[in-house]
Design a protein around this motif. Structure first.
Motif, PDB file in Angstrom:
ATOM      1  N   PRO A 111       0.826  -1.213   0.000  1.00  0.00           N
ATOM      2  CA  PRO A 111       0.000   0.000   0.000  1.00  0.00           C
ATOM      3  C   PRO A 111       0.854   1.254   0.000  1.00  0.00           C
ATOM      4  CG  PRO A 111      -0.769  -1.577   1.630  1.00  0.00           C
ATOM      5  CD  PRO A 111       0.562  -2.075   1.154  1.00  0.00           C
ATOM      6  N   VAL A 112       0.344   2.308  -0.633  1.00  0.00           N
ATOM      7  CA  VAL A 112       1.109   3.554  -0.732  1.00  0.00           C
ATOM      8  C   VAL A 112       1.411   4.122   0.650  1.00  0.00           C
ATOM      9  CG1 VAL A 112      -0.939   5.046  -0.899  1.00  0.00           C
ATOM     10  CG2 VAL A 112       1.218   5.755  -1.977  1.00  0.00           C
ATOM     11  N   GLU A 113       0.580   3.792   1.650  1.00  0.00           N
ATOM     12  CA  GLU A 113       0.794   4.293   3.007  1.00  0.00           C
ATOM     13  C   GLU A 113       2.071   3.746   3.630  1.00  0.00           C
ATOM     14  OE1 GLU A 113      -3.518   4.551   2.058  1.00  0.00           O
ATOM     15  OE2 GLU A 113      -1.994   2.964   1.894  1.00  0.00           O
ATOM     16  N   GLU A 114       2.598   2.644   3.088  1.00  0.00           N
ATOM     17  CA  GLU A 114       3.830   2.045   3.618  1.00  0.00           C
ATOM     18  C   GLU A 114       5.047   2.455   2.802  1.00  0.00           C
ATOM     19  OE1 GLU A 114       3.432   0.677   6.353  1.00  0.00           O
ATOM     20  OE2 GLU A 114       1.304   0.183   6.350  1.00  0.00           O
ATOM     21  N   THR A 115       4.935   3.556   2.044  1.00  0.00           N
ATOM     22  CA  THR A 115       6.014   4.016   1.168  1.00  0.00           C
ATOM     23  C   THR A 115       6.144   5.520   1.256  1.00  0.00           C
ATOM     24  OG1 THR A 115       4.712   4.513  -0.823  1.00  0.00           O
ATOM     25  CG2 THR A 115       5.254   2.191  -0.420  1.00  0.00           C
ATOM     26  N   ASP A 116       7.141   6.044   0.509  1.00  0.00           N
ATOM     27  CA  ASP A 116       7.265   7.506   0.397  1.00  0.00           C
ATOM     28  C   ASP A 116       6.552   8.040  -0.832  1.00  0.00           C
ATOM     29  OD1 ASP A 116       8.862   6.616  -1.648  1.00  0.00           O
ATOM     30  OD2 ASP A 116      10.637   7.778  -1.073  1.00  0.00           O
ATOM     31  N   ALA A 117       5.774   7.172  -1.534  1.00  0.00           N
ATOM     32  CA  ALA A 117       4.987   7.542  -2.720  1.00  0.00           C
ATOM     33  C   ALA A 117       5.859   8.011  -3.870  1.00  0.00           C
ATOM     34  CB  ALA A 117       3.935   8.598  -2.368  1.00  0.00           C
ATOM     35  N   GLY A 118       7.062   7.500  -3.963  1.00  0.00           N
ATOM     36  CA  GLY A 118       7.954   7.906  -5.034  1.00  0.00           C
ATOM     37  C   GLY A 118       7.472   7.481  -6.405  1.00  0.00           C
ATOM     38  N   THR A 119       7.902   8.216  -7.433  1.00  0.00           N
ATOM     39  CA  THR A 119       7.494   7.920  -8.803  1.00  0.00           C
ATOM     40  C   THR A 119       8.647   7.395  -9.662  1.00  0.00           C
ATOM     41  OG1 THR A 119       7.858  10.245  -9.403  1.00  0.00           O
ATOM     42  CG2 THR A 119       5.617   9.602  -8.770  1.00  0.00           C
ATOM     43  N   ARG A 120       9.902   7.719  -9.322  1.00  0.00           N
ATOM     44  CA  ARG A 120      11.060   7.175 -10.042  1.00  0.00           C
ATOM     45  C   ARG A 120      11.677   6.022  -9.250  1.00  0.00           C
ATOM     46  NH1 ARG A 120      14.930  11.809 -12.292  1.00  0.00           N
ATOM     47  NH2 ARG A 120      15.773   9.930 -13.303  1.00  0.00           N
ATOM     48  N   ASP A 121      11.836   6.238  -7.967  1.00  0.00           N
ATOM     49  CA  ASP A 121      12.220   5.199  -7.021  1.00  0.00           C
ATOM     50  C   ASP A 121      11.251   5.289  -5.846  1.00  0.00           C
ATOM     51  OD1 ASP A 121      14.781   4.172  -8.199  1.00  0.00           O
ATOM     52  OD2 ASP A 121      15.330   6.293  -7.953  1.00  0.00           O
ATOM     53  N   VAL A 122      10.988   4.162  -5.233  1.00  0.00           N
ATOM     54  CA  VAL A 122      10.082   4.160  -4.098  1.00  0.00           C
ATOM     55  C   VAL A 122      10.776   3.546  -2.900  1.00  0.00           C
ATOM     56  CG1 VAL A 122       9.018   1.943  -4.779  1.00  0.00           C
ATOM     57  CG2 VAL A 122       7.795   3.495  -3.259  1.00  0.00           C
ATOM     58  N   SER A 123      10.641   4.216  -1.763  1.00  0.00           N
ATOM     59  CA  SER A 123      11.206   3.726  -0.519  1.00  0.00           C
ATOM     60  C   SER A 123      10.092   3.031   0.266  1.00  0.00           C
ATOM     61  CB  SER A 123      11.787   4.888   0.295  1.00  0.00           C
ATOM     62  OG  SER A 123      12.314   4.433   1.519  1.00  0.00           O
ATOM     63  N   ILE A 124      10.274   1.733   0.553  1.00  0.00           N
ATOM     64  CA  ILE A 124       9.245   0.909   1.185  1.00  0.00           C
ATOM     65  C   ILE A 124       9.654   0.609   2.613  1.00  0.00           C
ATOM     66  CG2 ILE A 124       8.099  -1.339   1.119  1.00  0.00           C
ATOM     67  CD1 ILE A 124       8.463  -1.227  -1.948  1.00  0.00           C
ATOM     68  N   THR A 125       8.751   0.935   3.567  1.00  0.00           N
ATOM     69  CA  THR A 125       9.070   0.789   4.986  1.00  0.00           C
ATOM     70  C   THR A 125       8.396  -0.413   5.645  1.00  0.00           C
ATOM     71  OG1 THR A 125       7.278   2.303   5.542  1.00  0.00           O
ATOM     72  CG2 THR A 125       9.468   3.262   5.260  1.00  0.00           C
ATOM     73  N   LYS A 126       7.580  -1.142   4.885  1.00  0.00           N
ATOM     74  CA  LYS A 126       6.945  -2.342   5.435  1.00  0.00           C
ATOM     75  C   LYS A 126       6.670  -3.309   4.299  1.00  0.00           C
ATOM     76  CE  LYS A 126       3.024  -3.988   8.212  1.00  0.00           C
ATOM     77  NZ  LYS A 126       1.768  -3.594   8.888  1.00  0.00           N
ATOM     78  N   GLY A 127       7.124  -4.543   4.434  1.00  0.00           N
ATOM     79  CA  GLY A 127       6.941  -5.527   3.388  1.00  0.00           C
ATOM     80  C   GLY A 127       5.532  -6.090   3.353  1.00  0.00           C
ATOM     81  N   SER A 128       5.224  -6.747   2.249  1.00  0.00           N
ATOM     82  CA  SER A 128       3.944  -7.440   2.076  1.00  0.00           C
ATOM     83  C   SER A 128       4.223  -8.884   1.721  1.00  0.00           C
ATOM     84  CB  SER A 128       3.127  -6.791   0.953  1.00  0.00           C
ATOM     85  OG  SER A 128       2.672  -5.509   1.316  1.00  0.00           O
ATOM     86  N   PRO A 129       3.532  -9.840   2.350  1.00  0.00           N
ATOM     87  CA  PRO A 129       3.737 -11.249   2.018  1.00  0.00           C
ATOM     88  C   PRO A 129       3.125 -11.588   0.666  1.00  0.00           C
ATOM     89  CG  PRO A 129       1.940 -11.029   3.577  1.00  0.00           C
ATOM     90  CD  PRO A 129       2.532  -9.663   3.419  1.00  0.00           C
ATOM     91  N   PRO A 130       3.464 -12.732   0.079  1.00  0.00           N
ATOM     92  CA  PRO A 130       2.878 -13.139  -1.205  1.00  0.00           C
ATOM     93  C   PRO A 130       1.348 -13.159  -1.132  1.00  0.00           C
ATOM     94  CG  PRO A 130       4.731 -14.552  -0.664  1.00  0.00           C
ATOM     95  CD  PRO A 130       4.478 -13.703   0.549  1.00  0.00           C
ATOM     96  N   GLY A 131       0.722 -12.564  -2.150  1.00  0.00           N
ATOM     97  CA  GLY A 131      -0.739 -12.526  -2.226  1.00  0.00           C
ATOM     98  C   GLY A 131      -1.375 -11.350  -1.524  1.00  0.00           C
ATOM     99  N   ALA A 132      -0.582 -10.527  -0.818  1.00  0.00           N
ATOM    100  CA  ALA A 132      -1.159  -9.420  -0.047  1.00  0.00           C
ATOM    101  C   ALA A 132      -1.810  -8.391  -0.957  1.00  0.00           C
ATOM    102  CB  ALA A 132      -0.088  -8.768   0.811  1.00  0.00           C
ATOM    103  N   TYR A 133      -3.026  -8.001  -0.611  1.00  0.00           N
ATOM    104  CA  TYR A 133      -3.784  -6.944  -1.280  1.00  0.00           C
ATOM    105  C   TYR A 133      -4.021  -7.238  -2.762  1.00  0.00           C
ATOM    106  CZ  TYR A 133      -2.386  -4.608   3.012  1.00  0.00           C
ATOM    107  OH  TYR A 133      -2.159  -4.306   4.340  1.00  0.00           O
ATOM    108  N   ILE A 134      -4.214  -8.513  -3.076  1.00  0.00           N
ATOM    109  CA  ILE A 134      -4.534  -8.907  -4.447  1.00  0.00           C
ATOM    110  C   ILE A 134      -5.922  -9.538  -4.456  1.00  0.00           C
ATOM    111  CG2 ILE A 134      -3.944 -10.382  -6.406  1.00  0.00           C
ATOM    112  CD1 ILE A 134      -1.038 -10.257  -5.514  1.00  0.00           C
ATOM    113  N   ARG A 135      -6.782  -9.047  -5.331  1.00  0.00           N
ATOM    114  CA  ARG A 135      -8.087  -9.669  -5.562  1.00  0.00           C
ATOM    115  C   ARG A 135      -7.904 -10.702  -6.667  1.00  0.00           C
ATOM    116  NH1 ARG A 135     -10.733  -3.801  -6.506  1.00  0.00           N
ATOM    117  NH2 ARG A 135     -11.047  -3.129  -4.351  1.00  0.00           N
ATOM    118  N   ARG A 136      -8.127 -11.952  -6.351  1.00  0.00           N
ATOM    119  CA  ARG A 136      -7.898 -13.012  -7.314  1.00  0.00           C
ATOM    120  C   ARG A 136      -9.105 -13.187  -8.249  1.00  0.00           C
ATOM    121  NH1 ARG A 136      -2.564 -13.654  -7.657  1.00  0.00           N
ATOM    122  NH2 ARG A 136      -1.612 -14.100  -5.609  1.00  0.00           N
TER     123      ARG A 136
END
Length: 406
Positions: A111-136
């Motif tokens: 989620p964008v809330e766990e990042t600095d919202a970068g557009t060229r590079d993004v800094s991520i402060t919390k990981g997501s496990p496989p399948g997170a936030y995906i509607r299958r």
């Protein structure tokens, strides 16, 4: 004298659902499905993002934290309605909006809330496990799945589902056209001046509203004077537009009960007494070459309304194709006792509510069939069996719910 159950059974005996009609979704609201609906494709139709954020490989961000953010190169930007032509490779991410298809190579959304919202590079402060936030694809509805059945009423939620599974039109039972005819030379249009002896046609507008509430498409006619020729011509004229005709007034044994006089000559309408109060004089039958059903109700306002609820509403619901034609009933504690006549089902206006987790009901007004004030301030009908002559304080009674109890 017929019982309530016998009279209703005779009325419903020849009533069948109207022939199906295919309509657009906007015209299906409030109607009953005449077909089963299966999903032609899965819903969702593709894996998509459940959040605004970044599509990533979960392995690339598993070590991310506030003190040690992971920085990934942003290689594409995908809004909803578009699909990325690029694949997520090690060390990269694709900025993605809610609902956009998952890019190849990605197995999680940050989620964008766990990042600095970068557009060229993004800094991520919390990981997501496989399948997170995906509607299958197909997690809501699978392809070929039965989603709605014939007999279900179509409301806003059902219309949304129909649209989502690819239906733009649907087969329904159409709303029955209900012609409401008020009779009586004493009646004038509501709002007109009332000379001595004249009454506003409250029955006509009341029954029209009740027919709408039951699911019909009503047409109000009248008031019609106590003139046999005028009434006969009016009924004949209305047959072309009617799936059901409902009259009020003129069904007792008085000298000017025109409805009974006119329809008795045709020999296709049966006038009877029903063991109920209010609403003892009743009639039903058919009119015209298409044998259009007609139900004749008494003229006293409360009698007319109660009779509609007991006999006419079930007919409209049957024509609509509803599996159940009756309003729900509940058991409630009666707070105030009253006497009831022997040999007749008593239908008493009441106010139903919930108190301390149980239904309680209070009778409203007197038992007169002309007392509209009490009818307007009721939301239920207490049903007292014909063999019960006294309801005492605290007795359990069966209550027909007209509105939701609060």
């Amino acid at each position: 004298m017929r019982t309530v159950e016998e009279h209703l059974a005779r009325i419903l005996a020849d009533i069948t659902p109207l022939e199906p009609l295919e309509v657009t979704l906007s015209d299906a609201r409030g109607c009953v499905l005449a077909e089963d609906i299966t999903a032609a494709a899965p819903l969702p139709g593709f894996d998509n993002s459940a959040m605004d954020g970044y599509a990533v490989r979960a392995v690339d961000v598993e070590a991310a934290g506030p003190e040690q953010p992971v920085v990934l190169q942003v290689i594409d930007d995908v809004p909803a309605g578009f699909r990325s032509s690029r694949s997520v490779l090690p060390g990269t991410a694709i900025r993605i909006m809610t609902g956009a298809p998952m890019p190849a190579g990605a197995d999680a959304i940050v989620p964008v809330e766990e990042t600095d919202a970068g557009t060229r590079d993004v800094s991520i402060t919390k990981g997501s496990p496989p399948g997170a936030y995906i509607r299958r694809a197909g997690e809501d509805v699978a392809a070929g799945q039965l989603v709605l059945q014939a007999g279900e009423e179509v409301g806003p939620r059902q219309i949304a589902l129909l649209a989502a599974v690819g239906r733009g039109r649907v087969s329904i039972r159409p709303r029955p056209r209900v012609v409401v005819v008020s009779t009586g030379s004493e009646l004038v249009e509501p709002g007109e001046p009332l000379a001595p002896g004249l009454l506003a046609d409250s029955n006509g507008v009341m029954l029209t509203a009740a027919a709408w509430d039951a699911g019909g498409v009503p047409y109000r006619v009248g008031p019609i004077s106590d003139d046999a020729r005028v009434l006969a011509a009016t009924l004949e004229d209305q047959l072309v537009r009617a799936d059901l005709i409902v009259t009020s007034g003129g069904v007792s044994a008085g000298a000017y009960d025109t409805v009974k006089a006119v329809l008795s000559r045709l020999g296709t309408v049966d006038f009877v007494k029903v063991a109920m109060q209010p609403g003892m004089p009743q009639g039903h039958g058919v009119l015209g070459p298409d044998r259009t059903p007609i139900i004749t109700l008494p003229g006293n306002p409360v009698s007319s309304y109660v009779s509609f609820e007991v006999f006419v509403r079930p007919v409209i619901r049957r024509m609509l194709g509803h599996p159940s034609v009756h309003r729900p009933t509940v058991r409630a504690t009666c707070l105030s006792g009253f006497a009831s006549p022997a040999g007749k089902v008593q239908l008493v206006r009441g106010w139903l509510r919930v108190a301390e987790g149980r239904y309680v009901v209070e009778p409203v007004g007197g038992h007169g069939s002309h007392l509209l004030g009490a009818l307007a301030h009721s939301n239920a009908l207490l049903i007292v069996p014909a063999d019960v002559t006294q309801v005492s304080d605290g007795d359990a009674v069966t209550v027909l719910t007209l509105d939701r109890a609060r």
